[in-house]
Design an enzyme around this catalytic site. Sequence first.
Site, PDB file in Angstrom:
ATOM      1  N   HIS A 219       0.919  -1.139   0.081  1.00  0.00           N
ATOM      2  CA  HIS A 219      -0.006  -0.040  -0.067  1.00  0.00           C
ATOM      3  C   HIS A 219       0.741   1.182  -0.008  1.00  0.00           C
ATOM      4  O   HIS A 219       0.391   2.309  -0.551  1.00  0.00           O
ATOM      5  CB  HIS A 219      -0.821   0.013   1.129  1.00  0.00           C
ATOM      6  CG  HIS A 219      -2.269  -0.783   0.721  1.00  0.00           C
ATOM      7  ND1 HIS A 219      -3.289  -1.004   1.392  1.00  0.00           N
ATOM      8  CD2 HIS A 219      -2.458  -1.636  -0.422  1.00  0.00           C
ATOM      9  CE1 HIS A 219      -4.209  -1.628   0.843  1.00  0.00           C
ATOM     10  NE2 HIS A 219      -3.605  -2.102  -0.218  1.00  0.00           N
ATOM     11  N   GLU A 459     -10.787 -12.616  -7.346  1.00  0.00           N
ATOM     12  CA  GLU A 459      -9.247 -12.471  -7.052  1.00  0.00           C
ATOM     13  C   GLU A 459      -8.784 -13.912  -6.498  1.00  0.00           C
ATOM     14  O   GLU A 459      -7.617 -13.826  -6.103  1.00  0.00           O
ATOM     15  CB  GLU A 459      -9.108 -11.338  -6.241  1.00  0.00           C
ATOM     16  CG  GLU A 459     -10.172 -11.030  -4.878  1.00  0.00           C
ATOM     17  CD  GLU A 459      -9.401  -9.965  -4.190  1.00  0.00           C
ATOM     18  OE1 GLU A 459      -8.441  -9.564  -4.341  1.00  0.00           O
ATOM     19  OE2 GLU A 459     -10.471  -9.547  -3.275  1.00  0.00           O
ATOM     20  N   ASP A 483      -4.107  -9.763  -6.171  1.00  0.00           N
ATOM     21  CA  ASP A 483      -4.246 -11.026  -5.603  1.00  0.00           C
ATOM     22  C   ASP A 483      -4.450 -12.376  -6.540  1.00  0.00           C
ATOM     23  O   ASP A 483      -3.921 -13.349  -6.188  1.00  0.00           O
ATOM     24  CB  ASP A 483      -5.630 -11.045  -4.425  1.00  0.00           C
ATOM     25  CG  ASP A 483      -5.269 -10.061  -3.055  1.00  0.00           C
ATOM     26  OD1 ASP A 483      -4.076 -10.596  -2.411  1.00  0.00           O
ATOM     27  OD2 ASP A 483      -5.799  -8.972  -2.837  1.00  0.00           O
ATOM     28  N   CYS A 530      -9.541  -3.864 -11.109  1.00  0.00           N
ATOM     29  CA  CYS A 530      -8.850  -3.005 -10.550  1.00  0.00           C
ATOM     30  C   CYS A 530      -7.781  -3.180  -9.940  1.00  0.00           C
ATOM     31  O   CYS A 530      -7.113  -2.419  -9.144  1.00  0.00           O
ATOM     32  CB  CYS A 530      -9.957  -2.575  -9.363  1.00  0.00           C
ATOM     33  SG  CYS A 530     -10.458  -3.894  -8.203  1.00  0.00           S
TER      34      CYS A 530
HETATM   35  C1  PEP Z   1      -6.459  -6.663  -6.118  1.00  0.00           C
HETATM   36  O1  PEP Z   1      -6.212  -7.873  -5.328  1.00  0.00           O
HETATM   37  O2  PEP Z   1      -6.002  -6.582  -7.355  1.00  0.00           O
HETATM   38  C2  PEP Z   1      -6.955  -5.431  -5.476  1.00  0.00           C
HETATM   39  C3  PEP Z   1      -7.269  -4.489  -6.527  1.00  0.00           C
HETATM   40  O3  PEP Z   1      -6.989  -5.325  -4.107  1.00  0.00           O
HETATM   41  P1  PEP Z   1      -6.044  -5.244  -3.174  1.00  0.00           P
HETATM   42  O4  PEP Z   1      -4.922  -4.595  -3.838  1.00  0.00           O
HETATM   43  O5  PEP Z   1      -6.555  -3.976  -2.384  1.00  0.00           O
HETATM   44  O6  PEP Z   1      -5.889  -6.510  -2.572  1.00  0.00           O
HETATM   45 MG    MG Z   2      -7.296  -7.838  -3.596  1.00  0.00          MG
END
Ligand code: PEP
Ligand code: MG
Length: 627
Positions: A219, A459, A483, A530
């Site tokens: 993050h 995912e 993921d 996403c």
């Molecule tokens: C993903 O897993 O691609 C996603 C967008 O969620 P995060 O990165 O928050 O796990």
């Molecule tokens: Mg994810």
Amino acid sequence: MRSHSFLTKDSANSNHFLDSQGFRVENGKQERIIKGLPASGGIAIGPAYVYEREEVYVSERILTVSEVELEIQLLAEAMERAHVELEKIVSFARQKINEEAAAIFESQLLMLSDPQMHKALEKRLRDERKNADFLIHDELEKYRAIFGAAKDELLRDRMADLDEVGQRIMRNLQKKRLHSTVEGEHVIIAEQLTPSDTLLFSRNDVLGYATDIGGITSHAAILSRSLKIPAVTALHGASKDIVTGDMVILDGQHGLLIVNPTEEHQREYARKIERIELLEAELADLVDLPCETSDCHKVELSANAEFVNELEFIITQGSNGIGLYRTEHLYIAKGDFPSEQEQYIEYSEIAFSMYPQPVIFRTFDIGGDKLLERGVSEMNPFLGWRGIRMMLDKTDIFRRQLRAILRASSMKNIKIMFPMISGVAELDEVLAVLADVKNELTEELVPFDEHMEVGLMIEVPSAIFVADELAKRVDFFSIGTNDLVQYLMAVDRNNELIADLYQEFHPAVIRAVKSIIATGHANGIWVGMCGELAGNPLATVMLLGLGLDEFSMVPSVIPEVKKIIRSTSYEDAKGVAETVLRMPVASEVRAYLESYMRERYPHFMATLLNGENGDNGNHKLDGEHGA
Ligand code: PEP
Ligand code: MG
């Protein structure tokens, strides 16, 4: 180490020589090029600021009986000074940064005011007759032994906060000066940065971030991309060899950190910065144009976001709304689950600011790499109590979030999606809770959008194989490649030792994406993405050709992706997807896409991919229409 290498460069210039290890030495300074992972694009040139958490050193003393009372008084005074300092920081954070930042320090204030801690310290002081700073240090060591090495991030974060509070009291006991702040433009060099370090430094004149530890989907890395601050991670101990003031070039596109760069390198990178600025100016012209191919196939480009203060930037990037709003920060900032009203206020503000464009709120995805519930320790958090699994066990918290999202939906521009869905039974359970919460609101005469679109993230690999059944129950899918890749390939997304095995262009991933899109379409729903792959310009044409309807990405790359889509025909893109689907290995897919993009968009890709050979100032894409 797989991703760690030192490169050397020879040249016929006169004021340099190569030292015994082959490094180039110019004007007495040795240039070193350190290879890490590209965490956020862009280039930064400037002096390094080596960020280290300042430790306070203590030694053990035995007090006389008469010294004990004085020590208790000195401790109380030090705590009072620490309190005043923290209150000042909270108010600075609130005014100059945002509520989330203020809440982090507010939680430290709470720790500092904990009566149990005061009592325990005073008792030990009287019983053991030892100096207060030593006792605080000793208490911290005990906590560190329990929590410091914890796998779960929340416990480690709490430990870091506790550490900071303890250090602050000890510093005040020793009447030492406070940690200085960074002044002037710098590239921050650190062993590791938390998301809040990233946010806080961004409020100074920070040019870039270079860290020893971290992955590109952490993050902190995602945040630096959102903030458009270049970043390189996984530099394996580079922070130990750099001193504040060293000149560095940080190349966020290629994951390079050049320490004490030669004049030649400085000139080269200054030219690259100029080129990027030119390209950015050109991309800015695209903001108001629709995202459609040259043969009029329309797709949606939306933004991934997690803070209210990102909205202004998102709007300027020409997005079609927010395709993923991560809600975990509300939990992180507060250190606990937020109330329905706190959430309602935030969700309404976002819906209002983005109106009429849609916002997709993702329900809490706590666990995995995003903190664990307090007191929970798991051997394997990524395969553990995470996302929807936790919410289905904590239905009161889940219902609170659903109520807040529904209440904020009355302007009809909100959608909701659920993370980590692995199968139909789980989804049915989630939908039953949602239906129940809707009934509750209806009975209470609370207005909400009864037709709010409901989607889920794909995912977890098992979801791919039951996607037909899942699609019958929802309005859309959003593919979470961050993921999905780690679970499909069994490669931890944050483990840099195996970073080169984390392959977004692996044929298994591409076939999975194709199958999800096809199944979604066959069942009449739209399919978005996403995960970070959606914002990778190298993947744009392939994803377009696979039929993706919505691309949601860090806002800073929206113009680049839009430019590629507007200059491609849907027919060509389908041809690219078909070619790629026949390829058996990731390296072949990558090489093909790179050569396709270079051939078609030479000047553009020169800046995006490697910054070489693109210096003729012509950034117009072949075949682009209307821009
Ligand atoms: C993903 O897993 O691609 C996603 C967008 O969620 P995060 O990165 O928050 O796990
Ligand atoms: Mg994810």
